[in-house]
Structures are given as C-alpha cells and as structure tokens.
Scaffold this active site. Structure first.
Site, PDB file in Angstrom:
ATOM      1  N   GLU A 118      -8.855   0.978   8.024  1.00 34.55           N
ATOM      2  CA  GLU A 118      -8.322  -0.076   7.638  1.00 34.55           C
ATOM      3  C   GLU A 118      -9.146  -1.283   8.713  1.00 34.55           C
ATOM      4  OE1 GLU A 118      -7.760  -0.749   4.231  1.00 34.55           O
ATOM      5  OE2 GLU A 118      -6.160   0.790   3.584  1.00 34.55           O
ATOM      6  N   HIS A 142      -0.109  -2.760   8.204  1.00 36.20           N
ATOM      7  CA  HIS A 142       0.154  -2.476   7.401  1.00 36.20           C
ATOM      8  C   HIS A 142       0.808  -1.333   7.169  1.00 36.20           C
ATOM      9  CE1 HIS A 142      -1.252   0.203   4.425  1.00 36.20           C
ATOM     10  NE2 HIS A 142      -1.992   0.851   4.649  1.00 36.20           N
ATOM     11  N   HIS A 144       3.342   1.605   5.103  1.00 39.60           N
ATOM     12  CA  HIS A 144       3.475   2.657   3.801  1.00 39.60           C
ATOM     13  C   HIS A 144       4.928   2.482   3.746  1.00 39.60           C
ATOM     14  CE1 HIS A 144      -0.041   4.693   4.501  1.00 39.60           C
ATOM     15  NE2 HIS A 144      -0.057   3.607   3.786  1.00 39.60           N
ATOM     16  N   GLU A 172      17.458 -14.368   2.927  1.00 38.98           N
ATOM     17  CA  GLU A 172      16.457 -14.636   4.085  1.00 38.98           C
ATOM     18  C   GLU A 172      15.485 -14.430   3.795  1.00 38.98           C
ATOM     19  OE1 GLU A 172      19.020 -14.236   6.480  1.00 38.98           O
ATOM     20  OE2 GLU A 172      17.552 -14.954   7.755  1.00 38.98           O
ATOM     21  N   HIS A 213       0.723   1.498  -3.198  1.00 39.27           N
ATOM     22  CA  HIS A 213       0.040   1.847  -1.512  1.00 39.27           C
ATOM     23  C   HIS A 213       0.462   1.617   0.095  1.00 39.27           C
ATOM     24  CE1 HIS A 213      -3.960   1.305   1.161  1.00 39.27           C
ATOM     25  NE2 HIS A 213      -3.216   2.169   1.713  1.00 39.27           N
TER      26      HIS A 213
HETATM   27  P1  13P Z   1      -5.877   4.918   8.880  1.00 39.68           P
HETATM   28  O1  13P Z   1      -5.328   6.807   9.432  1.00 39.68           O
HETATM   29  O2  13P Z   1      -7.570   5.186   9.523  1.00 39.68           O
HETATM   30  O3  13P Z   1      -5.158   3.621   9.878  1.00 39.68           O
HETATM   31  O4  13P Z   1      -5.219   5.286   7.740  1.00 39.68           O
HETATM   32  C1  13P Z   1      -4.038   4.954   7.061  1.00 39.68           C
HETATM   33  C2  13P Z   1      -3.574   3.899   5.922  1.00 39.68           C
HETATM   34  O5  13P Z   1      -2.244   3.953   5.630  1.00 39.68           O
HETATM   35  C3  13P Z   1      -5.289   3.831   5.732  1.00 39.68           C
HETATM   36  O6  13P Z   1      -4.333   3.069   4.250  1.00 39.68           O
HETATM   37 ZN    ZN Z   2      -1.995   2.786   3.821  1.00 42.29          ZN
END
Ligand code: 13P
Ligand code: ZN
Length: 265
Positions: A118, A142, A144, A172, A213
């Site tokens: 990313e 980023h 998950h 908050e 995602h």
């Molecule tokens: P990377 O391991 O390349 O950082 O990818 C993980 C990810 O969450 C892609 O969206």
């Molecule tokens: Zn990801």
C-alpha cells in the site's frame, strides 16, 4: 546491526505502535501497514545510520512534493507481531527521489524485503497532508479492525450515514473526527485506484473506511493516527453490539450532538 538507531524517536514509537496494533487484533498475519514522514529535526540523528546509495526503484506515481523526504514504513508481507522482535527485517526507511517518481531503501528491509504493497496509498496521502501542514510530521495507519469491517457489510456505504452512526455511539467521536469518516467501496488492495481515491478523500478527512477491507487513518503523530483508529473501532464495536441486541431504543439528539461539537470546537 547497530541497535542504537532503534531507541531513536520516532523509530521507538513506530515499533511500539506496530506492537500495540497487533495486541488490538487489527493485524492478522501481515494485515495492515504503518508509515511515518520524518521532519528534518527528527531525521538528523538517523543520518549516521542510513545507507544513502542511490539504488532507486520506480514509483507508479509522480510526487515531487515529497522529493528527498524520508519515511518509516512497514515491509510488505511481514507480520506486525514480529516488528518489535526484529525491526530491521519487518520495517524500513525509504527516501523519495528529488524528482518524486522513485524511492530508495536507506535502512531496514533486510533480506530483500520491500515497503508495504500500500506504499502508494501512504505516499499519495502523505503528499496531501504535507501540503496542508508542511511543518508537521505525519503518521498513516492502515488496519483491519473486525467491527468497522463488519459494519461495511451491513450499512449503506454512505459517508454521512456511517459518520452519524459512529458519532451517536460514542461522544468522543464527534470531537476526534468532526470532519467525518470518508467511505470507499471495495477496491483492489495495493492499487493505484485505491491510492488515488484515498488521497482525494484525505484532502478533507483524516480517516477513510475501505469497505470490506479496513480503515486508513492519518494523524500528525503516531499516537493521533492510532487513537483515531481506536476511537472508530470502539464506536463500531458498540454499534455492532447495539444492532445485535435488537437496535437502538434511544440515542443522543441532533441538537445534543451539535452542542458537543460546539463546546469542543
Ligand atoms: P502489506 O503486507 O503489503 O503491507 O499488505 C497488507 C495489507 O493489509 C494490504 O492492504
Ligand atoms: Zn489491508
């Protein structure tokens, strides 16, 4: 390896943030990534440890505004869980070519590791954040987190609606992200399209939901980017519980939310 570099800031906090995200359950396997743009003052103590050979690799974008800037970023395919045990193999530092169309690795990425897939989403968003606040550093996370991802399967993918739902769940929220949460439909992870769409929204907001995602959060410090992701995920968790218990029976009114926003500007 010279271990001294690992205790320098923001390196030590970067490593710690990776570990905290792992403990939160946001980073299964290699899921998620983190980057940080170093200010000139922050960079200075790192210079003796960097290898500045000019082995540039192309970027699929032109970002002259980031020319010569240095970034810490997690390595692609590496596990957040392992960053604190072996930082040099799981994260690294890159510098952008003065022309902004390539980068070289200046530290870490041991045994041929590469920056996150990313990378473009990170760099293109760093460019717009730097444009807004050139004097600040910037962290991008980023992650998950399960609850906000789950909601992206249930709620209409409408920015105003999702923002309002989260604001209602936790007082908050309207203070931490008054500009709201940007929302993107599912897009190919690691693609230029995802990077461009995120960059576009990040001109206006500090957090973007990548539907089905994860989330992408910005802050002028690692703590602020992490805290934003944490706040969004906490509100999402409450909403998941509320929906599982049969839905809301009462909620803060529009004027109550407005009074919160006004009190905290
Ligand atoms: P990377 O391991 O390349 O950082 O990818 C993980 C990810 O969450 C892609 O969206
Ligand atoms: Zn990801």
């Amino acid at each position: 390896m010279n271990k001294e570099i690992l205790s320098l800031e923001p390196m030590a906090s970067f490593i710690n943030t990776c570990h905290e995200g792992w403990l939160k359950g946001w980073h299964e396997r290699n899921g998620g990534n983190l980057s940080y743009r170093l200010s000139k003052t922050e960079l200075a103590p790192f210079l003796p440890f960097l290898s500045l050979e000019e082995n540039y690799l192309p970027l699929n974008a032109s970002l002259p505004f980031l020319g010569e800037d240095f970034f810490l970023i997690t390595a692609s395919g590496k596990f957040m869980k392992n960053v604190s045990k072996d930082p040099e193999s799981n994260i690294g530092m890159v510098q952008i070519h003065p022309d902004g169309n390539a980068y070289h690795k200046v530290w870490g990425f041991k045994e041929g590791a590469h920056p996150s897939s990313e990378l473009l989403s990170h760099l293109m968003t760093h460019a717009v954040k730097k444009e807004k606040h050139p004097e600040n550093s910037c962290a991008l996370l980023h992650a998950h987190p399960a609850n906000i991802i789950a909601l992206s399967f249930i709620l209409p993918l409408n920015e105003e609606l999702i923002t309002r739902e989260l604001w209602e769940m936790l007082s908050e929220c309207i203070i931490v992200f008054p500009e709201g949460l940007g929302v993107l439909p599912w897009m190919l992870p690691g693609s230029l399209e995802l990077a461009q769409a995120s960059q576009n929204l990040m001109k206006r907001v500090n957090a973007v939901l990548w539907a089905h995602h994860g989330i992408f959060c910005a802050g002028s410090s690692l703590d602020l980017a992490f805290g934003l992701a944490d706040t969004i995920e906490k509100a999402a968790e409450i909403l998941v519980k509320v929906l599982s218990m049969g839905g809301k029976k009462q909620k803060p009114s529009h004027s109550q939310l407005l009074s919160l926003a006004e009190k905290y500007q």
